[in-house]
Design a protein around this motif. Sequence first.
Motif, mmCIF file in Angstrom:
data_model
loop_
_atom_site.group_PDB
_atom_site.id
_atom_site.type_symbol
_atom_site.label_atom_id
_atom_site.label_comp_id
_atom_site.label_asym_id
_atom_site.label_seq_id
_atom_site.Cartn_x
_atom_site.Cartn_y
_atom_site.Cartn_z
ATOM 1 N N ARG A 193 15.467 6.094 0.490
ATOM 2 C CA ARG A 193 15.605 7.230 1.779
ATOM 3 C C ARG A 193 15.532 6.525 3.133
ATOM 4 N N MET A 194 14.558 5.602 3.176
ATOM 5 C CA MET A 194 14.472 5.204 4.514
ATOM 6 C C MET A 194 15.632 4.009 5.042
ATOM 7 N N ALA A 205 18.147 4.372 7.991
ATOM 8 C CA ALA A 205 17.999 3.058 8.945
ATOM 9 C C ALA A 205 19.486 2.687 8.989
ATOM 10 N N GLY A 206 20.392 3.005 8.183
ATOM 11 C CA GLY A 206 21.891 2.731 8.251
ATOM 12 C C GLY A 206 22.426 1.571 7.282
ATOM 13 N N ARG A 208 7.772 0.897 6.490
ATOM 14 C CA ARG A 208 8.465 1.718 7.804
ATOM 15 C C ARG A 208 8.507 0.885 9.016
ATOM 16 N N GLY A 209 7.616 0.096 9.462
ATOM 17 C CA GLY A 209 7.960 -0.854 10.623
ATOM 18 C C GLY A 209 9.280 -1.701 10.381
ATOM 19 N N ARG A 223 16.747 -0.760 12.080
ATOM 20 C CA ARG A 223 17.584 0.175 12.614
ATOM 21 C C ARG A 223 17.872 -0.111 14.141
ATOM 22 N N THR A 224 17.096 -0.341 14.753
ATOM 23 C CA THR A 224 16.881 -0.547 16.307
ATOM 24 C C THR A 224 17.449 -1.902 16.752
ATOM 25 N N LYS A 225 17.111 -3.149 15.936
ATOM 26 C CA LYS A 225 16.970 -4.576 16.627
ATOM 27 C C LYS A 225 18.064 -5.312 15.900
ATOM 28 N N VAL A 226 18.052 -5.079 14.434
ATOM 29 C CA VAL A 226 18.909 -6.106 13.604
ATOM 30 C C VAL A 226 20.297 -5.663 13.442
ATOM 31 N N LEU A 227 20.404 -4.630 12.674
ATOM 32 C CA LEU A 227 21.721 -3.808 12.073
ATOM 33 C C LEU A 227 22.560 -3.855 13.245
#
Length: 317
Positions: free
Chosen positions: A23-24, A28-29, A302-303, A309-313
């Motif tokens: 789910r996460m 996260a994409g 979770r981290g 989601r914010t830094k890699v993808l």
Amino acid sequence: MPEYGYFLACEEFAPADLVEQARMAEQAGFQALWISDHYHPWNGAQGQSPFVWSVIGALSEAVSLPIETAVTCPTVRMHPAVVAQAAATAAVMTNGRFRLGVGSGEALNEHILGDAWPPANVRLEMLEEAVQVMRRLFTGEEVSHYGAHYTVENARLYTVPDEPIPIDVSGFGPKATSLASRVGDGYITMMPDEPMVEQFRKGGGGAGLVSGGTKVCYGADRAEAVRTVRRLWSNQLLPGEMAQILPTPSHFEQLDPLVSEEMVGENTVCGDDPDEHLAALTAFSDAGFDRVYVGQIGPEQRGFFDFYRTKVLPGLP
């Protein structure tokens, strides 16, 4: 441009944890899921090994992502006729979003019924015959087969998907890659090895899906991440054929002293530097892979997903 997926590790996480990670991953994409198919973990520290087909049933209800086993051995522990039924049901439950990844297996998982563990060339012969049997069963027609390794009599799958299930073949050397190019709809390997991708495509694989994967350990403390990898997944760095022939988790644990923290730090992405994570995944893209899967080692799930989601993808091609 490749798609990027998440690698669910049945050896390390309980069923409910795997479903929550899926789910996460979707939130996260990530665009697809791999899930391992083991009877045993690699070592006692990993500590889990749920039945993958039950987990896939739960995943089919929890997420809308494509799902693939990475990988199932359909030759010794489970007869290919039984694997075919499991895969067909998974494909129906996921509305055609399932791919069957197969490989020649490891003694760790496949010797549990007391069967002899064949040499590599025989395992590849068995895998090729198993793929042939499963493809016939996926048609929904009655199948009888009398082969060198398998017998099937009057078998018919009544629950089958509308479209044939793609079968991707895992290979880490020239012989297995040749088999993948000959009988697979796609190719799976765990290293960004461009020559192997070229062998698959030129050997008959053509435009078939090429998938690869790696494991990382995200964390703010890089040294702690290195220690986590060494504790849980030192087996990744064992040389030669040991991964295929050692029969129990305790045998892998006996080899832990061969893997140092320095080796882990040099060969595994650890920590929270986005550039290191990006470089590891981009290496697969540069080698011509169509899908790249990454799995997080340890408890910082979770981290990890927030970081990706914010830094890699967003930074991936």
